[in-house]
Enzyme design. Structure first.
Site, short mmCIF file in Angstrom:
data_model
loop_
_atom_site.label_atom_id
_atom_site.label_comp_id
_atom_site.label_asym_id
_atom_site.label_seq_id
_atom_site.Cartn_x
_atom_site.Cartn_y
_atom_site.Cartn_z
N ASP A 69 0.53 2.14 10.49
CA ASP A 69 0.78 3.12 9.21
C ASP A 69 -0.18 4.41 9.21
OD1 ASP A 69 -1.39 1.50 8.91
OD2 ASP A 69 -0.36 0.63 6.92
N ASP A 76 -0.50 -7.46 -3.10
CA ASP A 76 0.77 -7.46 -3.65
C ASP A 76 1.63 -7.84 -2.57
OD1 ASP A 76 0.89 -5.16 -2.02
OD2 ASP A 76 1.33 -3.73 -3.62
N HIS A 104 1.95 -6.84 0.56
CA HIS A 104 2.53 -5.57 1.56
C HIS A 104 1.82 -5.86 2.86
CE1 HIS A 104 -0.85 -2.80 0.38
NE2 HIS A 104 -1.34 -2.80 1.53
N GLU A 143 5.46 -1.53 0.68
CA GLU A 143 5.21 -2.10 -0.51
C GLU A 143 6.21 -3.07 -1.02
OE1 GLU A 143 2.16 -1.76 -1.66
OE2 GLU A 143 1.61 0.23 -2.08
C1 GLP Z 1 -3.96 -1.22 3.55
C2 GLP Z 1 -3.31 -1.26 4.85
C3 GLP Z 1 -2.88 -2.58 5.34
C4 GLP Z 1 -3.95 -3.45 4.85
C5 GLP Z 1 -4.08 -3.53 3.62
C6 GLP Z 1 -5.30 -4.49 3.04
O1 GLP Z 1 -2.82 -1.18 2.42
N1 GLP Z 1 -2.09 -0.21 5.11
O2 GLP Z 1 -2.54 -2.79 6.65
O3 GLP Z 1 -3.38 -5.01 5.38
O4 GLP Z 1 -4.78 -2.29 3.26
O5 GLP Z 1 -6.69 -4.20 3.49
P1 GLP Z 1 -7.56 -4.98 3.40
O6 GLP Z 1 -7.83 -5.87 4.48
O7 GLP Z 1 -9.10 -3.91 3.39
O8 GLP Z 1 -7.69 -5.93 2.03
#
Ligand code: GLP
Length: 261
Positions: free
Chosen positions: A67, A136, A138, A143
């Protein structure tokens, strides 16, 4: 879906880096999909250590993004392109030609999404996709209520995700873009192997819903239940709300070693 409960984030990173190493031994030019955020860093650290130690040849590996933010100036240090270059591509010593992602600064975002879908297909598809999970539920930036058949497209972030990601923007939520490009859930499900890592208590509820709840677009990661080869690696804290934790431990402890994850 396989659920592997590990002691801590480091052990999860080692386990997944080992799976990547096995993949590269079988297929040196494998296409590895990488996620951003804090969670996958132990995977990248372990993989980079294996490569630097000479145990793994990653020189032909190809890396692709999951992404990207929309609207950050090209080269912005918190763009996911810059982040993946810094955390994965450069430490592995890979040239930029072996790395691809969607163009978040394109004037025509829709065309950039379509171009990325085409590039992934032309590259032969993702062999192993590393995923994190949002609080959440995702994956990527899909989302809640993202279509389970969605392809790469523009999405609007929830307020919660912008709050969660503000730490990368000097804790200033105003700096966090509202829009992103993300591989769709259908795109993610096209990868040959999905490996989701979740660590910490803050992810326990999302993990429980992903693994043991119904398949529902409200919890985008629950779409992993539809994939023939999905591995969810969790530390004890992230596993703390799983009803079947004992069964998952038992199954993994008794798994033939040659199977890997
Ligand atoms: C962002 C990224 C996701 C990732 C998420 C969780 O939203 N787009 O790919 O999984 O963050 O991040 P973290 O691992 O820092 O909790």
């Amino acid at each position: 879906m396989e659920v592997v409960i590990v002691k801590d984030a480091k052990a999860g990173g080692e386990l997944i880096a080992g799976a990547v190493a096995d993949l590269l031994a079988r297929k040196p030019d494998a296409l590895l999909g990488v996620a951003t955020g804090s969670t996958p860093l132990p995977i990248y650290d372990a993989l980079i250590a294996k490569v630097r130690g000479g145990g793994v040849d990653a020189s032909r590996a190809r890396i692709c993004q999951l992404d990207e933010y929309v609207g950050l100036p090209a080269g912005h240090p918190e763009s996911y392109r810059a982040t993946v270059l810094r955390q994965v591509v450069e430490p592995l010593g890979l040239p930029a030609e072996q790395f691809m992602g969607p163009d978040g600064s394109a004037a025509d975002v829709q065309a950039a999404c379509e171009a990325y879908e085409e590039a992934l297909a032309a590259a032969g598809g993702v062999d192993l996709q590393i995923l994190g999970i949002g609080t959440d539920g995702h994956i990527g930036f899909n989302e809640p209520c993202s279509s389970l058949a969605s392809r790469t497209r523009i999405k609007t972030l929830t307020e919660q995700t912008r709050i969660d990601n503000a730490r990368f923007f000097g804790n200033d939520i105003e700096q966090v873009p509202h829009h992103v490009i993300t591989q769709g859930i259908g795109t993610i499900l096209d990868a040959r192997h999905l490996v989701l890592l979740a660590t910490g208590e803050g992810k326990a509820e999302a993990v429980a819903q992903t693994v043991e709840g119904p398949v529902a677009s409200l919890v985008p990661a629950s779409a992993l239940q539809l994939h023939p080869r999905a591995t969810v690696v969790v530390d004890e804290a992230a596993a703390s709300k799983l009803k079947l934790a004992e069964y998952f431990r038992h199954a993994y402890d008794n798994k033939p070693e040659w199977q890997g994850i």
